[in-house]
Design a protein around this motif. Structure first.
Motif, PDB file in Angstrom:
ATOM      1  N   ARG A  50      43.145  20.438  41.954  1.00 21.54           N
ATOM      2  CA  ARG A  50      43.579  19.639  40.798  1.00 21.54           C
ATOM      3  C   ARG A  50      43.497  20.435  39.503  1.00 21.54           C
ATOM      4  O   ARG A  50      44.308  20.249  38.598  1.00 21.54           O
ATOM      5  CB  ARG A  50      42.740  18.364  40.690  1.00 21.54           C
ATOM      6  N   THR A  53      46.472  22.805  39.494  1.00 22.09           N
ATOM      7  CA  THR A  53      47.770  22.151  39.368  1.00 22.09           C
ATOM      8  C   THR A  53      47.847  21.255  38.132  1.00 22.09           C
ATOM      9  O   THR A  53      48.643  20.320  38.089  1.00 22.09           O
ATOM     10  CB  THR A  53      48.079  21.322  40.629  1.00 22.09           C
ATOM     11  N   THR A  54      47.001  21.494  37.157  1.00 27.72           N
ATOM     12  CA  THR A  54      47.017  20.863  35.817  1.00 27.72           C
ATOM     13  C   THR A  54      46.569  19.408  35.787  1.00 27.72           C
ATOM     14  O   THR A  54      46.684  18.760  34.747  1.00 27.72           O
ATOM     15  CB  THR A  54      48.412  20.914  35.143  1.00 27.72           C
ATOM     16  N   LEU A  55      46.048  18.882  36.882  1.00 22.16           N
ATOM     17  CA  LEU A  55      45.658  17.466  36.857  1.00 22.16           C
ATOM     18  C   LEU A  55      44.258  17.257  36.293  1.00 22.16           C
ATOM     19  O   LEU A  55      43.933  16.161  35.834  1.00 22.16           O
ATOM     20  CB  LEU A  55      45.725  16.858  38.264  1.00 22.16           C
ATOM     21  N   LEU A  56      43.426  18.282  36.361  1.00 23.79           N
ATOM     22  CA  LEU A  56      42.062  18.169  35.832  1.00 23.79           C
ATOM     23  C   LEU A  56      41.810  19.327  34.878  1.00 23.79           C
ATOM     24  O   LEU A  56      42.218  20.452  35.151  1.00 23.79           O
ATOM     25  CB  LEU A  56      41.038  18.245  36.970  1.00 23.79           C
ATOM     26  N   LYS A  57      41.119  19.025  33.797  1.00 21.61           N
ATOM     27  CA  LYS A  57      40.780  20.096  32.848  1.00 21.61           C
ATOM     28  C   LYS A  57      39.508  20.798  33.329  1.00 21.61           C
ATOM     29  O   LYS A  57      38.512  20.126  33.599  1.00 21.61           O
ATOM     30  CB  LYS A  57      40.510  19.491  31.465  1.00 21.61           C
ATOM     31  N   LYS A  75      52.857  22.268  31.342  1.00 25.15           N
ATOM     32  CA  LYS A  75      54.207  21.845  31.718  1.00 25.15           C
ATOM     33  C   LYS A  75      54.947  22.965  32.438  1.00 25.15           C
ATOM     34  O   LYS A  75      55.616  22.746  33.443  1.00 25.15           O
ATOM     35  CB  LYS A  75      54.973  21.414  30.464  1.00 25.15           C
ATOM     36  N   ARG A  78      53.647  23.269  35.919  1.00 24.46           N
ATOM     37  CA  ARG A  78      54.150  22.198  36.791  1.00 24.46           C
ATOM     38  C   ARG A  78      55.574  22.453  37.268  1.00 24.46           C
ATOM     39  O   ARG A  78      55.940  22.079  38.378  1.00 24.46           O
ATOM     40  CB  ARG A  78      54.093  20.848  36.069  1.00 24.46           C
ATOM     41  N   VAL A  83      53.255  20.730  44.866  1.00 24.80           N
ATOM     42  CA  VAL A  83      51.918  20.328  45.287  1.00 24.80           C
ATOM     43  C   VAL A  83      51.995  19.152  46.256  1.00 24.80           C
ATOM     44  O   VAL A  83      52.635  18.146  45.962  1.00 24.80           O
ATOM     45  CB  VAL A  83      51.056  19.903  44.072  1.00 24.80           C
ATOM     46  N   PRO A  85      49.460  16.623  47.488  1.00 25.12           N
ATOM     47  CA  PRO A  85      48.071  16.192  47.316  1.00 25.12           C
ATOM     48  C   PRO A  85      47.481  15.714  48.635  1.00 25.12           C
ATOM     49  O   PRO A  85      48.211  15.443  49.593  1.00 25.12           O
ATOM     50  CB  PRO A  85      48.155  15.044  46.321  1.00 25.12           C
TER      51      PRO A  85
END
Ligand code: ADP
Ligand code: MG
Lengths: 337, 371
Positions: A50, A53-57, A75, A78, A83, A85
């Motif tokens: 995550r 793939t930019t979903l979590l900092k 962006k 992405r 991805v 999941p």
């Protein structure tokens, strides 16, 4: 000139309160590599994916994926990655084709090109005949294959797969593997796969990082990882009378083809060269030392043994303990939010 | 743009594929209309009304004749004649009678002498609607013998007089139409728009959208626009159906229809964007369920759809000032019952537009693009 790396990660860390889910992880993945992340449930695989793939900092550290830093230009990242999941994400109320088409439109792929690509991919995953059926009528394996095909519509340069065969029966799992292998031969891209099945990592990956409690404990090709262990086979002996265990252990330790003996309850794990050939000699020696063997098994060294070697526990045991987590694949994270 | 269309098309497809949801969205507001029309303000019938005539004179007889006329005609109450005054009053208190009229022995004499003639009317004030009806009927019965009566033992302020003769059954039905249209919009915005987001989040499907290059604005406005299309279709259908049921004519035709369409569109946008602000981060569809009942009451009853805003206490009136449904109801009532044009309802429309814009900005700002 050498091609740039697909993924470059340094010191990546993610904390959820007091819990460090990913702990100071560093590695690189080259642009056409099949890279595996192997570890038991809760090891931090999903959290790492995550972040990549930019979903979590990330809490700290840095990750460059494809072109750009995931925190600075999410962006752009992405647009270049695909991805799949861990949880199933295809839309049940849409058909197989519609799911793919919708996705292709999110990437602004022109009509003609999109239709052709979808046709090609559906064929590749063997879903052409079912493309106009609602996904609600698909089996788990079909749904997974559709989801993998779906994220390939925009020709990503890196494919992320988070436990792609979790919850699938062995046969469906094999179908997914075959498809990934076939696909890999036809298109060159970097693939990042996480799994807790050692056979999966062993069968598919060029290199494997073994992860436990958020930390990478070993990283290399499956063969190199295995060759770092003593011997090439493991003979497991279960002894009926465990009071003699130490004596027996000492007796077989002195044999030339035996590299190492590790007790595990009433069982001795004996690291040997050429197990099939040397089994009788080994059993002979146990008998001489006064041991009664109740069961024997031989297996070739696997990544499972590598995991045991480094952590002192087996992935399978870890799985058994966490079976409740496993059933809710992806759900525990949701509840934690 | 192609991305936005993709989101919209997806939602509409999904909505169409759930026929139960579609049917419920259409039928529920119409059932509301029928239930509200019949339960709230149907004509009262056969209310038990005790009468004690201690006078038995000419004028008390005339008063009772007038009441009998009501009993025979509108059948609002049925008269029970008693001789025991205490039994009558106790009966009201115990809920056996809705009211008791006590005519004193000197009633006829006082009327003849042109003195103040008093009859006692005991009302069950816990049932304000019945009490008000009986009071009004008794008042007109005494009025026609040209003498006033003074009600006694009635706590002032507990009830109010409704001029019931002004409303016939059909008229009351018609006054409900704006409320029913607003109700259908509210229900539409609950099953479309943000609900899709919450459901996808619950199913884990949202992860694939968050992983795509869709921007916050595209995700939010895509859902709002698809919600707008779905809800507008529902509301227009419900409007036409309630027009047919209640028989309201569209006096000025196309122009009136257009005004109503504009009101429906703007109200839908206002409610959709409001729902996004309130529910944009909900993780479970149950939260939407709980909120939908709550929000419906919070916005619908203070909208003036059933009782006029003028009857509200100050704080509720203040709330009505920022309640988009109140503006929508006002605009719809003006267009439907007063034949007002777009100019008259302009201030309502402007409020709805500003409200939508503010909510959309908040919705997009607070939308979480990552996990
Ligand atoms: N959102 C979250 N909040 C709190 N803890 C979390 C969250 N997501 C994951 N965790 C915890 O972080 C650890 C790693 O989880 P995860 O990355 O899902 O592991 P894996 O994918 O290897 O099974 C687990 O202990 C999990 O409970
Ligand atoms: Mg996981």
């Amino acid at each position: 000139m050498q091609k740039p790396n697909a993924i470059e990660v340094s010191g990546l860390t993610k904390k959820f309160g007091d819990l460090t889910a990913v702990d100071n992880v560093s590695f690189n993945v080259s642009s056409d590599e099949f890279f595996g992340f192997l570890g038991p449930n809760g090891a931090g695989k999903t959290t790492l994916i995550r972040m990549l793939t930019t979903l979590l900092k990330p809490t700290s550290g840095r990750a460059v994926v494809s072109c750009c830093d995931v925190s600075e230009e999410p962006k752009k990242v992405r647009e270049r990655i695909g991805v799949v999941p861990q949880a199933m994400t295809s839309d049940l109320d849409l058909t197989g084709f519609e799911n793919m088409d919708l996705y292709g439109r999110f990437y602004s792929i022109p009509n003609r090109e999109r239709k052709e690509k979808i046709k090609y991919l559906l064929d590749l995953v063997g879903l052409t005949a079912r493309q106009n059926d609602l996904v609600a009528t698909f089996s788990g394996g079909m749904r997974r294959r559709l989801e993998i095909a779906r994220v390939l519509v925009h020709s990503p340069s890196i494919l992320f797969l988070d436990e792609p065969t979790i919850g699938l029966d062995p046969q469906s799992r094999r179908v997914v593997w075959d498809f990934l292998e076939k696909f890999r031969k036809e298109d060159s891209m970097a693939i990042f796969l996480s799994t807790h099945y050692m056979e999966e990592a062993e069968a598919l990956c060029d290199r494997v990082a073994i992860i436990d409690n958020g930390k990478i404990i070993a990283l290399d090709s499956p063969n190199v990882l295995k060759s770092q262990l003593p011997g090439n086979d493991i003979i497991s002996l279960t002894i009926s009378d465990d009071s003699r265990l130490e004596e027996i252990q000492n007796a077989i330790n002195s044999i030339s083809f035996v590299h190492k003996v590790k007790p595990d309850g009433q069982t001795l794990r004996v690291y040997v060269d050429n197990g099939a050939l040397n089994l009788t000699a080994l059993l002979e020696r146990v008998k001489e030392a006064g041991g009664v063997v109740t069961s024997v098994s031989i297996h070739e060294l696997s990544l499972e043994d590598v995991f045991i070697h480094y952590t002192g526990k087996s992935i399978r045991e870890e799985e058994a303990k966490k079976v409740n987590f496993f059933i809710g694949a992806g759900i525990p994270q949701k509840l934690g939010r | 743009m192609i991305k936005l269309f993709a989101v919209i098309e997806r939602d509409i497809k999904k909505f169409r594929r759930n026929p139960v949801v579609v049917m419920m969205s259409l039928l529920m507001p119409i059932v509301y209309l029928i239930i509200l029309g019949n339960s709230f303000q149907g004509k009262l019938k056969d209310l038990p009304f005790a009468v004690v005539d201690n006078d038995s004179g000419v004028y008390s007889g005339r008063l009772i004749d007038n009441l009998r006329a009501v009993e025979a005609g509108a059948k609002t109450f049925s008269l029970i004649f008693l001789t025991d005054q205490k039994a009558a009053v106790d009966g009201v208190r115990d809920g056996i009678y809705k009211a008791a009229l006590i005519i004193p022995p000197d009633y006829t004499k006082r009327v003849k002498l042109k003195k103040q003639a008093e009859a006692g009317l005991f009302l069950d004030n816990t049932d304000t609607v019945s009490a008000a009806n009986i009071r009004a009927l008794v008042k007109s019965a005494t009025g026609s013998i040209r003498e006033e009566y003074v009600p006694i033992r009635e706590k002032p302020g507990d009830s109010y007089i409704r001029e019931i003769d002004l409303y016939s059954m059909v008229d009351y039905y018609q006054t409900l139409v704006p409320g029913v249209v607003i109700m259908s919009i509210f229900l539409g915005t609950m099953t479309a728009g943000v609900f899709n987001l919450v459901m996808d989040r619950f199913l884990g499907i949202d992860e694939s959208y968050l992983l795509s290059p869709l921007s916050k604005t595209e995700i939010v406005s895509g859902l709002v626009i698809s919600g707008l299309i779905i809800t507008t279709i529902i509301a227009v259908f419900v409007f036409i159906a309630s027009m047919l049921i209640t028989g309201i004519p569209l006096t000025s035709g196309i122009e009136q229809g257009f005004s109503i369409f504009i009101i429906i569109v703007l109200t839908t946008l206002a409610l959709l964007s409001l729902m996004f602000v309130i529910l944009g981060r909900a993780g479970h569809p149950r939260i939407v369920g709980i909120f939908s009942g709550f929000l419906n009451v919070i916005f619908f009853f203070p909208s003036g759809a059933i009782y006029p805003i003028e009857s509200f206490p100050g704080w509720l009136r203040a709330f009505a000032k920022i309640n988009p449904e109140a503006y929508a109801v006002h605009a719809l009532k003006s267009v439907l019952f007063k034949g007002a044009g777009l100019g008259v309802i302009l201030s309502d429309l402007i409020f709805l537009i500003i409200f939508t814009n503010v909510m959309m900005v908040i919705a997009i700002l607070t939308f979480k693009r990552n996990m």
